[in-house]
Design a protein around this motif. Structure first.
Motif, PDB file in Angstrom:
ATOM      1  N   SER A  21       2.934   6.499 -29.718  1.00 17.91           N
ATOM      2  CA  SER A  21       2.609   5.507 -28.687  1.00 17.91           C
ATOM      3  C   SER A  21       3.574   5.653 -27.526  1.00 17.91           C
ATOM      4  CB  SER A  21       2.708   4.089 -29.253  1.00 17.91           C
ATOM      5  OG  SER A  21       1.815   3.893 -30.324  1.00 17.91           O
ATOM      6  N   CYS A  22       3.106   5.321 -26.352  1.00 17.49           N
ATOM      7  CA  CYS A  22       3.939   5.314 -25.156  1.00 17.49           C
ATOM      8  C   CYS A  22       3.620   4.032 -24.390  1.00 17.49           C
ATOM      9  CB  CYS A  22       3.676   6.533 -24.298  1.00 17.49           C
ATOM     10  SG  CYS A  22       4.510   6.518 -22.694  1.00 17.49           S
ATOM     11  N   ALA A  23       4.569   3.123 -24.370  1.00 18.73           N
ATOM     12  CA  ALA A  23       4.388   1.846 -23.693  1.00 18.73           C
ATOM     13  C   ALA A  23       4.999   1.900 -22.307  1.00 18.73           C
ATOM     14  CB  ALA A  23       5.024   0.730 -24.511  1.00 18.73           C
ATOM     15  N   ALA A  24       4.231   1.494 -21.316  1.00 19.29           N
ATOM     16  CA  ALA A  24       4.698   1.490 -19.932  1.00 19.29           C
ATOM     17  C   ALA A  24       5.057   0.079 -19.504  1.00 19.29           C
ATOM     18  CB  ALA A  24       3.624   2.057 -19.012  1.00 19.29           C
ATOM     19  N   SER A  25       6.097  -0.023 -18.705  1.00 23.83           N
ATOM     20  CA  SER A  25       6.485  -1.307 -18.135  1.00 23.83           C
ATOM     21  C   SER A  25       6.964  -1.077 -16.715  1.00 23.83           C
ATOM     22  CB  SER A  25       7.579  -1.979 -18.972  1.00 23.83           C
ATOM     23  OG  SER A  25       8.733  -1.163 -19.011  1.00 23.83           O
ATOM     24  N   GLY A  26       7.145  -2.166 -15.983  1.00 25.83           N
ATOM     25  CA  GLY A  26       7.532  -2.028 -14.589  1.00 25.83           C
ATOM     26  C   GLY A  26       6.311  -2.116 -13.724  1.00 25.83           C
ATOM     27  N   ARG A  27       6.101  -1.144 -12.860  1.00 24.19           N
ATOM     28  CA  ARG A  27       4.993  -1.154 -11.915  1.00 24.19           C
ATOM     29  C   ARG A  27       3.710  -0.705 -12.615  1.00 24.19           C
ATOM     30  NH1 ARG A  27       4.589   0.309  -5.906  1.00 24.19           N
ATOM     31  NH2 ARG A  27       2.513  -0.511  -5.488  1.00 24.19           N
ATOM     32  N   THR A  28       3.154  -1.588 -13.405  1.00 27.20           N
ATOM     33  CA  THR A  28       1.941  -1.245 -14.127  1.00 27.20           C
ATOM     34  C   THR A  28       0.709  -1.888 -13.504  1.00 27.20           C
ATOM     35  OG1 THR A  28       2.331  -3.042 -15.669  1.00 27.20           O
ATOM     36  CG2 THR A  28       3.141  -0.876 -16.300  1.00 27.20           C
ATOM     37  N   ASP A  29       0.855  -2.427 -12.283  1.00 21.21           N
ATOM     38  CA  ASP A  29      -0.297  -3.019 -11.628  1.00 21.21           C
ATOM     39  C   ASP A  29      -1.281  -1.940 -11.208  1.00 21.21           C
ATOM     40  OD1 ASP A  29       0.715  -2.982  -8.247  1.00 21.21           O
ATOM     41  OD2 ASP A  29       1.934  -2.313  -9.920  1.00 21.21           O
ATOM     42  N   SER A  30      -0.772  -0.763 -10.951  1.00 18.86           N
ATOM     43  CA  SER A  30      -1.633   0.377 -10.686  1.00 18.86           C
ATOM     44  C   SER A  30      -1.694   1.237 -11.936  1.00 18.86           C
ATOM     45  CB  SER A  30      -1.083   1.200  -9.521  1.00 18.86           C
ATOM     46  OG  SER A  30      -1.049   0.436  -8.347  1.00 18.86           O
ATOM     47  N   VAL A  31      -2.870   1.731 -12.238  1.00 23.92           N
ATOM     48  CA  VAL A  31      -3.056   2.505 -13.448  1.00 23.92           C
ATOM     49  C   VAL A  31      -3.031   3.983 -13.095  1.00 23.92           C
ATOM     50  CG1 VAL A  31      -4.549   2.928 -15.399  1.00 23.92           C
ATOM     51  CG2 VAL A  31      -4.426   0.643 -14.431  1.00 23.92           C
ATOM     52  N   TYR A  32      -2.031   4.663 -13.603  1.00 27.03           N
ATOM     53  CA  TYR A  32      -1.843   6.071 -13.291  1.00 27.03           C
ATOM     54  C   TYR A  32      -2.303   6.951 -14.440  1.00 27.03           C
ATOM     55  CZ  TYR A  32       1.536   4.104  -9.913  1.00 27.03           C
ATOM     56  OH  TYR A  32       2.150   3.392  -8.926  1.00 27.03           O
ATOM     57  N   ALA A  33      -2.570   8.199 -14.133  1.00 28.16           N
ATOM     58  CA  ALA A  33      -2.787   9.173 -15.189  1.00 28.16           C
ATOM     59  C   ALA A  33      -1.497   9.309 -16.007  1.00 28.16           C
ATOM     60  CB  ALA A  33      -3.157  10.531 -14.591  1.00 28.16           C
ATOM     61  N   MET A  34      -1.656   9.667 -17.259  1.00 24.31           N
ATOM     62  CA  MET A  34      -0.494   9.842 -18.126  1.00 24.31           C
ATOM     63  C   MET A  34      -0.661  11.110 -18.939  1.00 24.31           C
ATOM     64  SD  MET A  34       0.472   5.981 -19.293  1.00 24.31           S
ATOM     65  CE  MET A  34       2.128   6.477 -19.769  1.00 24.31           C
ATOM     66  N   ALA A  35       0.468  11.635 -19.376  1.00 23.31           N
ATOM     67  CA  ALA A  35       0.457  12.902 -20.100  1.00 23.31           C
ATOM     68  C   ALA A  35       1.465  12.893 -21.230  1.00 23.31           C
ATOM     69  CB  ALA A  35       0.770  14.054 -19.153  1.00 23.31           C
ATOM     70  N   TRP A  36       1.229  13.766 -22.179  1.00 21.74           N
ATOM     71  CA  TRP A  36       2.193  14.047 -23.239  1.00 21.74           C
ATOM     72  C   TRP A  36       2.657  15.493 -23.100  1.00 21.74           C
ATOM     73  CZ3 TRP A  36       4.326  10.642 -26.560  1.00 21.74           C
ATOM     74  CH2 TRP A  36       3.682   9.411 -26.763  1.00 21.74           C
ATOM     75  N   PHE A  37       3.951  15.683 -23.238  1.00 25.35           N
ATOM     76  CA  PHE A  37       4.573  17.006 -23.294  1.00 25.35           C
ATOM     77  C   PHE A  37       5.394  17.077 -24.573  1.00 25.35           C
ATOM     78  CE2 PHE A  37       4.081  19.060 -19.079  1.00 25.35           C
ATOM     79  CZ  PHE A  37       3.475  18.022 -18.401  1.00 25.35           C
ATOM     80  N   ARG A  38       5.758  18.273 -24.949  1.00 25.09           N
ATOM     81  CA  ARG A  38       6.652  18.415 -26.100  1.00 25.09           C
ATOM     82  C   ARG A  38       7.636  19.548 -25.843  1.00 25.09           C
ATOM     83  NH1 ARG A  38       2.496  20.640 -30.819  1.00 25.09           N
ATOM     84  NH2 ARG A  38       2.134  22.739 -29.953  1.00 25.09           N
ATOM     85  N   GLN A  39       8.783  19.409 -26.493  1.00 26.57           N
ATOM     86  CA  GLN A  39       9.845  20.396 -26.315  1.00 26.57           C
ATOM     87  C   GLN A  39      10.459  20.720 -27.665  1.00 26.57           C
ATOM     88  OE1 GLN A  39      12.803  19.239 -23.438  1.00 26.57           O
ATOM     89  NE2 GLN A  39      13.569  21.334 -23.227  1.00 26.57           N
ATOM     90  N   ALA A  40      10.263  21.956 -28.091  1.00 22.92           N
ATOM     91  CA  ALA A  40      10.862  22.438 -29.331  1.00 22.92           C
ATOM     92  C   ALA A  40      12.266  22.967 -29.030  1.00 22.92           C
ATOM     93  CB  ALA A  40       9.998  23.530 -29.938  1.00 22.92           C
TER      94      ALA A  40
END
Length: 125
Positions: A21-40
């Motif tokens: 899960s990724c919870a957003a807070s702060g300026r969430t009045d606008s809905v932005y695209a979101m992404a997942w990345f990973r780093q081994a």
């Protein structure tokens, strides 16, 4: 400013499922695209999946296509990454990201402005 907090990582055996899960807070009045990345360990940050602000469009890296699913609940300002049939090579720190100008085809880390602190996923064989 947007703050992102990932959760749901852990140590699991190969073949099982995990949901991040990724919870957003702060300026969430606008809905932005979101992404997942990973780093081994010893590697750069690699794109995993992205979702549009409405949730209607998604895009996946070939390496995880068919096993991982990205989704979002805008009422909760949360994005999810359902990971099925986990493999040892999925072991990495998983980060979520968002950007006002983000798009589902933005697969480079530098194309995303806001990042969470990451959550560790370790898959044992």
């Amino acid at each position: 400013q947007v703050q992102l907090v990932e959760s749901g990582g852990g140590l699991v055996q190969a073949g099982v499922s995990l949901r991040l899960s990724c919870a957003a807070s702060g300026r969430t009045d606008s809905v932005y695209a979101m992404a997942w990345f990973r780093q081994a360990p010893g590697t750069g940050r690699n794109f995993v999946a992205a979702i549009s602000g409405s949730g209607s469009t998604t895009y996946y890296a070939d390496s995880i296509k068919g096993r991982f699913t990205i989704s979002r609940d805008n009422a909760k300002s949360t994005v999810y990454l359902q990971m099925n049939s986990l493999k040892p090579e999925d072991t990495a720190i998983y980060f979520c990201a968002t950007d006002q100008y983000g798009g589902t085809r933005n697969i480079l880390p530098q194309q995303w402005k806001y990042w969470g602190q990451g959550t560790q996923v370790t898959v044992s064989s």
